[in-house]
Design a protein around this motif. Structure first.
Motif, mmCIF file in Angstrom:
data_model
loop_
_atom_site.group_PDB
_atom_site.id
_atom_site.type_symbol
_atom_site.label_atom_id
_atom_site.label_comp_id
_atom_site.label_asym_id
_atom_site.label_seq_id
_atom_site.Cartn_x
_atom_site.Cartn_y
_atom_site.Cartn_z
ATOM 1 N N LEU A 27 36.669 -55.267 -58.484
ATOM 2 C CA LEU A 27 35.927 -54.653 -59.581
ATOM 3 C C LEU A 27 36.827 -53.723 -60.389
ATOM 4 O O LEU A 27 36.775 -53.711 -61.624
ATOM 5 N N ARG A 31 37.661 -53.972 -64.337
ATOM 6 C CA ARG A 31 37.467 -52.879 -65.279
ATOM 7 C C ARG A 31 38.766 -52.497 -65.986
ATOM 8 O O ARG A 31 38.744 -51.924 -67.070
ATOM 9 N N GLU A 47 32.289 -61.883 -61.677
ATOM 10 C CA GLU A 47 32.383 -60.925 -62.771
ATOM 11 C C GLU A 47 31.070 -60.827 -63.535
ATOM 12 O O GLU A 47 30.664 -59.744 -63.969
ATOM 13 N N TRP A 50 28.735 -58.638 -61.587
ATOM 14 C CA TRP A 50 29.165 -57.240 -61.613
ATOM 15 C C TRP A 50 28.961 -56.594 -62.980
ATOM 16 O O TRP A 50 28.817 -55.378 -63.072
ATOM 17 N N ASN A 51 28.953 -57.413 -64.036
ATOM 18 C CA ASN A 51 28.744 -56.888 -65.382
ATOM 19 C C ASN A 51 27.284 -56.979 -65.828
ATOM 20 O O ASN A 51 26.980 -56.670 -66.973
ATOM 21 N N SER A 56 24.883 -52.582 -63.576
ATOM 22 C CA SER A 56 25.148 -51.355 -64.335
ATOM 23 C C SER A 56 24.101 -50.290 -64.026
ATOM 24 O O SER A 56 24.435 -49.106 -63.883
ATOM 25 N N THR A 183 34.991 -44.931 -60.547
ATOM 26 C CA THR A 183 35.052 -46.351 -60.916
ATOM 27 C C THR A 183 34.444 -46.536 -62.301
ATOM 28 O O THR A 183 33.302 -46.137 -62.525
ATOM 29 N N PRO A 184 35.185 -47.128 -63.243
ATOM 30 C CA PRO A 184 34.628 -47.322 -64.591
ATOM 31 C C PRO A 184 33.365 -48.179 -64.558
ATOM 32 O O PRO A 184 33.268 -49.136 -63.796
ATOM 33 N N HIS A 185 32.401 -47.816 -65.378
ATOM 34 C CA HIS A 185 31.161 -48.583 -65.476
ATOM 35 C C HIS A 185 31.380 -49.793 -66.375
ATOM 36 O O HIS A 185 32.332 -49.833 -67.172
ATOM 37 N N ALA A 186 30.497 -50.759 -66.276
ATOM 38 C CA ALA A 186 30.553 -51.918 -67.165
ATOM 39 C C ALA A 186 30.367 -51.444 -68.598
ATOM 40 O O ALA A 186 29.459 -50.661 -68.887
ATOM 41 N N GLN A 187 31.236 -51.907 -69.472
ATOM 42 C CA GLN A 187 31.155 -51.492 -70.868
ATOM 43 C C GLN A 187 29.969 -52.168 -71.540
ATOM 44 O O GLN A 187 29.832 -53.382 -71.520
ATOM 45 N N PRO A 453 39.049 -55.471 -72.404
ATOM 46 C CA PRO A 453 38.429 -54.193 -72.743
ATOM 47 C C PRO A 453 37.931 -54.174 -74.173
ATOM 48 O O PRO A 453 38.475 -54.831 -75.024
#
Length: 453
Positions: A27, A31, A47, A50-51, A56, A183-187, A453
């Motif tokens: 993950l 990210r 993916e 997870w997205n 989220s 941990t970065p969140h889903a954009q 990104p």
């Protein structure tokens, strides 16, 4: 007191924890803009799960990703097994640990049902998730059959069982908060803008027209980007400047914006491709947040189905398919005044898209169903679709989405497109000096299963 069952559960708990750590590392790779080992295809893709909006929401609410929840579960299993084995050796009652392990097994089975339902809802298979489900189900089987004593806590046993189970769970959960919040969140769609001014996506049947966005200056926009996106943008701009613009192979059939816009986007999508959905959503935001006359968008199609795409191997009879029907419907709507809105509706409904849903959405605007059906059965429509395929093959398309920016093949990156819009198409604008030095050339073109990104 028998210990064989507890030892088996200990092994399963360790394996589940290890798999959760692996998923968490994958993950983090995702990210950071990389590709994961389980992003195999559209149908087999961790993916996408997870997205998902559900993943989220879990991360936003609990502070840790779903992989973190798996690690918490695995650590609790290890902790309870350790208690069981220690108490058995000390000739103490193992009932609190036994009851805790069985309660944990129930929680695991409920989680499997919920998470499997989410995967089914988004229409993909998550290989690492399946492995986790198998471990949890095996754990439940051993917990219920391989441990001694009554299956359910008896009178007076609930307090001790909950004390140890909830206590270990709380410690593990708190321990995961720091890495979870790091941990970065889903954009989300529109997150590349300095401030969010609209919902994440257009919802068919309950649409909310977002308010107009005042475009920032390029300097302000670049300052708003996190360091990771600044680095990615720097790499992408180096590749963009080095690329040679290619002339259009075929004239555009439908364009949003002026033909002489300084930033011209040509994109190929597939109706069931998750990253295509993200691109369509991001472009909708870019359109609303761009200075007037600075952007044009040309939509083309690359359905991943051999029934209508000669570049894809056929996998069965040429029966009507969602991908082909959606592509033909969009070709037929190109002259409709509400083409762009209908296109956004189509991708918003991606998780539930069927041939009937395609027709429902495509005829929900200005074009009547008889007119649309007549166009979709017209050989000229298939000819236009194959024209799009031939055009894409000129760029050696490896997956969807494929994006051309001013004739150059680029990643499907919203910050790259939007920054060039604000720069009036000038990739050498002085404001870009604030970006860090490029580390490596950015990969050109989009590949389904790989996020940018």
């Amino acid at each position: 007191v028998p210990t064989r069952g507890a030892l088996a559960l200990l092994v399963l708990g360790i394996l589940t924890s290890g798999l959760a750590i692996y998923q968490w590392m994958e993950l983090l790779t995702l990210r950071a803009g990389g590709s994961t080992s389980c992003g195999i295809s559209e149908q087999v893709n961790c993916e996408t799960v997870w997205n998902s909006d559900f993943a989220s929401a879990v991360h936003d609410t609990l502070g840790i990703p779903i992989a973190g929840l798996g690690l918490v579960w695995g650590l609790v299993a290890v902790g309870l097994c350790a208690l069981y084995l220690a108490w058995a050796k000390a000739k103490r009652s193992v009932r609190p640990a036994t009851n805790g392990l069985r309660l944990l097994a129930v929680a695991g089975i409920v989680s499997v049902v919920v998470f499997a339902g989410v995967s089914a809802r988004v229409g993909v298979v998550c290989p690492t998730c399946l492995a986790t489900y198998a471990l949890v189900i095996a754990f439940a089987g051993v917990a219920w059959k391989g441990l001694p004593g009554p299956l359910a806590p008896q009178s007076g046993e609930w307090g001790e069982a909950l004390k140890w189970t909830v206590g270990i769970s709380a410690v593990a959960f708190i321990a995961m908060q720091m890495p979870g919040r790091a941990t970065p969140h889903a954009q989300k769609a529109g997150a590349f803008l300095p401030t969010a001014t609209a919902p994440a996506k257009v919802l068919y049947g309950d649409e909310v027209e977002p308010p107009p966005v005042t475009p920032p200056t390029l300097e302000v926009y670049l300052a708003s980007l996190p360091q990771q996106q600044k680095q990615y943008l720097a790499n992408a701009l180096v590749a963009y400047r080095a690329a040679t613009p290619e002339p259009a192979v075929y004239p555009a059939r439908r364009i949003y914006g002026p033909v002489d816009a300084p930033v011209k986007v040509v994109e190929w999508t597939d109706s069931k491709c998750p990253h295509c959905k993200s691109l369509v959503e991001e472009l909708a935001y870019i359109k609303r947040a761009s200075p007037e006359g600075k952007l044009s968008v040309e939509a083309r199609h690359f359905p991943l189905d051999g029934a209508c795409n000669p570049a894809i191997p056929r996998q069965g009879p040429d029966a009507p398919s969602v991908r082909c029907e959606a592509a033909k419907a969009m070709v037929c709507l190109e002259d409709a005044k509400d083409f762009w809105k209908l296109r956004e509706r189509l991708f918003a409904a991606q998780a539930f898209l069927s041939t009937d849903k395609v027709m429902e959405i495509a005829t929900s605007g200005s074009v009547a169903r008889p007119q649309l059906e007549a166009c979709m059965s017209n050989p000229q429509t298939l000819s236009k679709l194959r024209q799009d395929v031939e055009y894409a093959m000129k760029f050696n398309i490896q997956g969807t989405p494929l994006v051309l920016l001013n004739g150059r093949q680029v990643p499907p990156s919203a910050p790259l497109i939007y920054s060039l819009v604000l720069a009036n198409g000038d990739a050498n604008a002085a404001a870009f000096v604030v970006l860090p030095p490029a580390r490596a050339p950015a990969a050109g073109g989009g590949h389904e299963g790989h996020a940018h990104p």
